[in-house]
Design an enzyme around this catalytic site. Structure first.
Site, PDB file in Angstrom:
ATOM      1  N   LEU A  12      89.442   7.623  58.332  1.00 41.99           N
ATOM      2  CA  LEU A  12      88.228   8.453  58.487  1.00 41.99           C
ATOM      3  C   LEU A  12      88.446   9.700  59.358  1.00 41.99           C
ATOM      4  O   LEU A  12      88.128  10.826  58.954  1.00 41.99           O
ATOM      5  CB  LEU A  12      87.113   7.589  59.085  1.00 41.99           C
ATOM      6  N   GLU A  32      99.904   8.851  56.319  1.00 42.71           N
ATOM      7  CA  GLU A  32      99.192   7.574  56.425  1.00 42.71           C
ATOM      8  C   GLU A  32     100.167   6.471  55.990  1.00 42.71           C
ATOM      9  O   GLU A  32     100.704   6.512  54.899  1.00 42.71           O
ATOM     10  CB  GLU A  32      97.945   7.589  55.533  1.00 42.71           C
ATOM     11  N   GLN A 114      82.862   2.977  53.965  1.00 42.89           N
ATOM     12  CA  GLN A 114      83.976   3.810  54.436  1.00 42.89           C
ATOM     13  C   GLN A 114      85.010   4.052  53.344  1.00 42.89           C
ATOM     14  O   GLN A 114      85.616   5.117  53.282  1.00 42.89           O
ATOM     15  CB  GLN A 114      84.619   3.140  55.659  1.00 42.89           C
ATOM     16  N   LEU A 138     104.742   7.678  60.734  1.00 45.37           N
ATOM     17  CA  LEU A 138     105.376   8.377  61.854  1.00 45.37           C
ATOM     18  C   LEU A 138     106.199   7.345  62.606  1.00 45.37           C
ATOM     19  O   LEU A 138     105.665   6.317  63.026  1.00 45.37           O
ATOM     20  CB  LEU A 138     104.310   8.965  62.786  1.00 45.37           C
ATOM     21  N   TYR A 216      69.554  -7.833  59.535  1.00 48.22           N
ATOM     22  CA  TYR A 216      70.126  -8.308  60.801  1.00 48.22           C
ATOM     23  C   TYR A 216      69.580  -9.718  61.007  1.00 48.22           C
ATOM     24  O   TYR A 216      68.367  -9.894  61.169  1.00 48.22           O
ATOM     25  CB  TYR A 216      69.716  -7.377  61.947  1.00 48.22           C
ATOM     26  N   ASP A 305      89.243   6.449  66.715  1.00 44.36           N
ATOM     27  CA  ASP A 305      89.434   5.159  67.386  1.00 44.36           C
ATOM     28  C   ASP A 305      90.679   5.159  68.273  1.00 44.36           C
ATOM     29  O   ASP A 305      90.787   4.330  69.184  1.00 44.36           O
ATOM     30  CB  ASP A 305      89.551   4.030  66.348  1.00 44.36           C
ATOM     31  N   GLY A 314      74.767   0.708  66.337  1.00 42.02           N
ATOM     32  CA  GLY A 314      74.355   2.102  66.509  1.00 42.02           C
ATOM     33  C   GLY A 314      75.080   3.038  65.570  1.00 42.02           C
ATOM     34  O   GLY A 314      74.781   4.225  65.516  1.00 42.02           O
TER      35      GLY A 314
HETATM   36  C1  LIG Z   1      82.969  -3.871  60.606  1.00 40.26           C
HETATM   37  C2  LIG Z   1      82.903  -2.439  61.085  1.00 40.26           C
HETATM   38  C3  LIG Z   1      81.741  -1.757  60.901  1.00 40.26           C
HETATM   39  C4  LIG Z   1      81.658  -0.427  61.317  1.00 40.26           C
HETATM   40  N1  LIG Z   1      80.505   0.235  61.082  1.00 40.26           N
HETATM   41  C5  LIG Z   1      80.399   1.526  61.426  1.00 40.26           C
HETATM   42  C6  LIG Z   1      79.233   2.282  61.110  1.00 40.26           C
HETATM   43  O1  LIG Z   1      78.297   1.795  60.482  1.00 40.26           O
HETATM   44  N2  LIG Z   1      79.202   3.587  61.489  1.00 40.26           N
HETATM   45  C7  LIG Z   1      80.252   4.182  62.147  1.00 40.26           C
HETATM   46  O2  LIG Z   1      80.165   5.379  62.451  1.00 40.26           O
HETATM   47  N3  LIG Z   1      81.371   3.495  62.442  1.00 40.26           N
HETATM   48  C8  LIG Z   1      81.487   2.192  62.094  1.00 40.26           C
HETATM   49  N4  LIG Z   1      82.628   1.508  62.349  1.00 40.26           N
HETATM   50  C9  LIG Z   1      83.723   2.184  63.041  1.00 40.26           C
HETATM   51  C10 LIG Z   1      84.614   2.949  62.067  1.00 40.26           C
HETATM   52  O3  LIG Z   1      85.001   2.120  61.005  1.00 40.26           O
HETATM   53  C11 LIG Z   1      85.838   3.437  62.842  1.00 40.26           C
HETATM   54  O4  LIG Z   1      85.364   4.176  63.956  1.00 40.26           O
HETATM   55  C12 LIG Z   1      86.745   4.305  61.984  1.00 40.26           C
HETATM   56  O5  LIG Z   1      87.429   3.539  61.017  1.00 40.26           O
HETATM   57  C13 LIG Z   1      87.791   4.998  62.852  1.00 40.26           C
HETATM   58  O6  LIG Z   1      88.583   5.780  62.013  1.00 40.26           O
HETATM   59  P1  LIG Z   1      89.978   6.306  62.508  1.00 40.26           P
HETATM   60  O7  LIG Z   1      90.486   7.143  61.401  1.00 40.26           O
HETATM   61  O8  LIG Z   1      89.838   6.906  63.868  1.00 40.26           O
HETATM   62  O9  LIG Z   1      90.865   5.004  62.718  1.00 40.26           O
HETATM   63  P2  LIG Z   1      91.345   3.941  61.616  1.00 40.26           P
HETATM   64  O10 LIG Z   1      90.296   3.766  60.579  1.00 40.26           O
HETATM   65  O11 LIG Z   1      91.792   2.730  62.358  1.00 40.26           O
HETATM   66  O12 LIG Z   1      92.589   4.647  60.930  1.00 40.26           O
HETATM   67  C14 LIG Z   1      93.817   4.841  61.589  1.00 40.26           C
HETATM   68  C15 LIG Z   1      94.849   5.036  60.504  1.00 40.26           C
HETATM   69  O13 LIG Z   1      96.101   5.397  61.085  1.00 40.26           O
HETATM   70  C16 LIG Z   1      97.129   4.802  60.323  1.00 40.26           C
HETATM   71  N5  LIG Z   1      98.343   4.752  61.151  1.00 40.26           N
HETATM   72  C17 LIG Z   1      98.539   4.065  62.299  1.00 40.26           C
HETATM   73  N6  LIG Z   1      99.785   4.283  62.770  1.00 40.26           N
HETATM   74  C18 LIG Z   1     100.382   5.128  61.897  1.00 40.26           C
HETATM   75  C19 LIG Z   1     101.687   5.716  61.836  1.00 40.26           C
HETATM   76  N7  LIG Z   1     102.620   5.475  62.773  1.00 40.26           N
HETATM   77  N8  LIG Z   1     101.989   6.530  60.820  1.00 40.26           N
HETATM   78  C20 LIG Z   1     101.066   6.791  59.850  1.00 40.26           C
HETATM   79  N9  LIG Z   1      99.815   6.249  59.842  1.00 40.26           N
HETATM   80  C21 LIG Z   1      99.481   5.434  60.869  1.00 40.26           C
HETATM   81  C22 LIG Z   1      96.568   3.428  59.993  1.00 40.26           C
HETATM   82  O14 LIG Z   1      97.219   2.864  58.884  1.00 40.26           O
HETATM   83  C23 LIG Z   1      95.108   3.750  59.720  1.00 40.26           C
HETATM   84  O15 LIG Z   1      94.836   3.969  58.359  1.00 40.26           O
HETATM   85  C24 LIG Z   1      82.746   0.183  61.954  1.00 40.26           C
HETATM   86  C25 LIG Z   1      83.936  -0.524  62.142  1.00 40.26           C
HETATM   87  C26 LIG Z   1      84.025  -1.810  61.704  1.00 40.26           C
HETATM   88  C27 LIG Z   1      85.325  -2.545  61.885  1.00 40.26           C
END
Ligand SMILES: Cc1cc2nc3c(=O)[nH]c(=O)nc-3n(C[C@H](O)[C@H](O)[C@H](O)COP(=O)(O)OP(=O)(O)OC[C@H]3O[C@@H](n4cnc5c(N)ncnc54)[C@H](O)[C@@H]3O)c2cc1C
Length: 506
Positions: A12, A32, A114, A138, A216, A305, A314
């Protein structure tokens, strides 16, 4: 190979960063490690602020059209009850109490999963020239004074070294880059574990004609959630808290029994749907709350994250990452093209880290209430979501708040909002008698080689912005008010040039 920006992580936050960089004309490389988009259930909806940022990038309609329950989803209800079969119960979480969404934004809440969202983003960034490589990891990173050397391993095992001016680490909660940089995180830590799964079940006896957006429920554990995956009424997203996240403990559980307890339908036929072939049907993750102590080391920035983890209560986690991506993208673009000094990049952490701490505190407080955990509210006053997103319940043009939204055109099919004025550059809004400001902005912009667009607001639009005769409001590419001047006084050229130099660290 040399790139301006390397984005590590194509989920994301990483895909959003690529989209916003593309909006500023900055091509990037996204790597990725997964072979494709993760289809496991995670985020189930986007708050209006996220949609405003995607609207700037021109993907709002595409996202809404992919919303699986149909759009606009105005007839969906939220259910709060012990089981889906029982009557509504008083909320454990207080009502939001914020402003009416339609009053403050042209965008609404969009209940998209997502996986669908990332599919749209991946397609859009590729169409806009981003080099998005799945199956690419990476493996190493070294910083020099002038750039970052990144070692990548492709899907066939071949190694490549890429030189990047800047790196965005959007590599998730366990962020290998954050660990490598030695950045620690602070916060309450892991609260408990949660399982999510996709199921096929006919819930019509419990639904009793209701079309639900999210339920909920109190069974089998407080905070259990259930929501539709599409409009068939038979495919559902299910999440509940478990005492242990160990795969052995989860394997000994009966997932169908969780669903029967939640719905109150004792004889319900439940089928678990396969998400990712071979990757299991139940997804377990720790619900935690923490924020990285630093957002930057040299030319590497944490986002999403990787920088902050918060409970899903939220819907703030994904939003905070999208806002990071947007903020970093415009700052990197301005620095890379020489419109801003490199010190502008220090403002990324200075602004986004406190925002993440606030969002994490709010999500944590809501989680304690939803899951009925000890420590009522975590000592934190709950704020309406609109305050978290805009800096004010109803924005009125104060510095630090998102500029007000007002409709400019009456075209019912695609009404234009004042928010549509913002996105890629700096905007000066002036009220009646604003001609002198327009000339000053033109001259200051020329001296600094920075474009400042000037818009004259008529009385109907100027009033809600707090603009009176001779006053002016400077708005950044994110739509946030950075400065205002109430009344035309003294040396306008000099004043505006000083403000622009401060803002752009020139
Ligand atoms: C059950 C659940 C419900 C949620 N509901 C909500 C919601 O309703 N609203 C909301 O806003 N948020 C929600 N979230 C939070 C949201 O899903 C996360 O905040 C979001 O996925 C974060 O995205 P990101 O890209 O920062 O991290 P991630 O989604 O964790 O992506 C990180 C990516 O980096 C890749 N990666 C890691 N290391 C390497 C490397 N060395 N080389 C290449 N690639 C690599 C991984 O494979 C991964 O795909 C929810 C989360 C969960 C688990």
């Amino acid at each position: 190979m040399h790139v301006g920006v390397l984005v590590v992580g194509g989920s994301l936050t990483g895909l959003s960063a690529a989209l916003f960089l593309g909006m500023h004309g900055v091509p990037c490389l996204v790597v990725e490690r997964r072979d494709g988009i993760l289809a496991h259930p995670r985020l189930r909806g986007l708050l209006p602020r996220a949609m405003e940022l995607y609207r700037q990038a021109g993907v709002e309609d595409e996202i809404v059209s992919r919303c699986p329950v149909g759009a606009p989803p105005t007839d969906l209800v939220s259910v709060h009850a012990r089981t889906l079969s029982e009557e509504h119960e008083p909320l454990t979480e207080p009502e939001d109490g914020g402003a009416d969404a339609e009053q403050v934004s042209p965008c609404g809440f969009v209940p998209i999963g997502q996986d669908e969202l990332e599919t749209v983003l991946a397609q859009q960034v590729r169409e806009r020239g981003c080099d998005l490589r799945f199956g690419t990891r990476l493996t190493d990173l070294a910083q020099g004074r002038d750039g970052v050397m990144a070692r990548l391993r492709g899907p066939d095992g071949t190694e490549e070294t890429v030189e990047a001016d800047y790196v965005i680490a959007a590599d998730g909660a366990s962020s290998p880059v954050r660990r490598r940089l030695g950045i620690r995180s602070s916060g309450p830590g892991t609260l408990f574990h949660m399982v999510t799964m996709h199921i096929h079940a006919d819930l019509s006896p419990a639904l009793r004609g209701r079309r639900i957006g999210m339920a909920y429920l109190g069974r089998p554990a407080p905070g259990t959630t259930l929501g539709p995956l599409d409009s068939t009424g038979t495919r559902w997203f299910f999440a509940t808290a478990v005492s242990s996240g160990s795969s052995g403990d989860i394997a000994s559980e009966d997932p169908a029994a969780w669903v029967r307890a939640a719905t109150g339908l004792d004889a319900l036929d439940v089928r678990l749907l396969e998400q990712v072939p071979g990757a299991g049907r139940i997804f377990t993750f720790p619900v935690g709350a923490r924020v990285a102590d630093r957002y930057r080391v040299g030319r590497v920035f944490l986002a999403g994250d990787a920088a902050h983890l918060m409970p899903p209560t939220g819907s703030l986690g994904g939003l905070t990452g999208i806002m990071d991506a947007h903020d970093l993208a415009w700052k990197l673009a301005f620095v890379l093209r020489g419109s801003a000094g490199p010190a502008l990049l220090d403002t990324y952490g200075a602004e986004r880290r406190p925002a993440a701490e606030q969002a994490m505190g709010q999500a944590y407080a809501r989680a304690l209430l939803r899951w009925r955990l000890p420590g009522h509210g975590g000592g934190c006053t709950l704020l309406p979501t609109s305050v978290l997103m805009y800096g004010a319940a109803v924005p009125e043009g104060a510095p630090g708040t998102r500029a007000p939204h007002l409709y400019v055109s009456e075209d019912a099919s695609s009404p234009m909002s004042t928010l549509d004025l913002y996105g890629t550059g700096l905007v000066l809004l002036v009220g009646p008698e604003g001609d002198a400001w327009e000339s000053a902005a033109h001259r200051a912009g020329q001296r600094l080689s920075v474009a400042v667009e000037v818009y004259h607001l008529d009385a109907d639009l100027a009033g809600p912005h707090g603009l009176t005769n001779g006053s002016a409001l400077l708005v950044g590419p994110d739509g946030v008010v950075v400065w205002r001047c109430d009344g035309r006084r003294g040396d306008l050229d000099g004043t505006l040039e000083r403000v622009l130099r401060d803002l752009l660290c020139r």
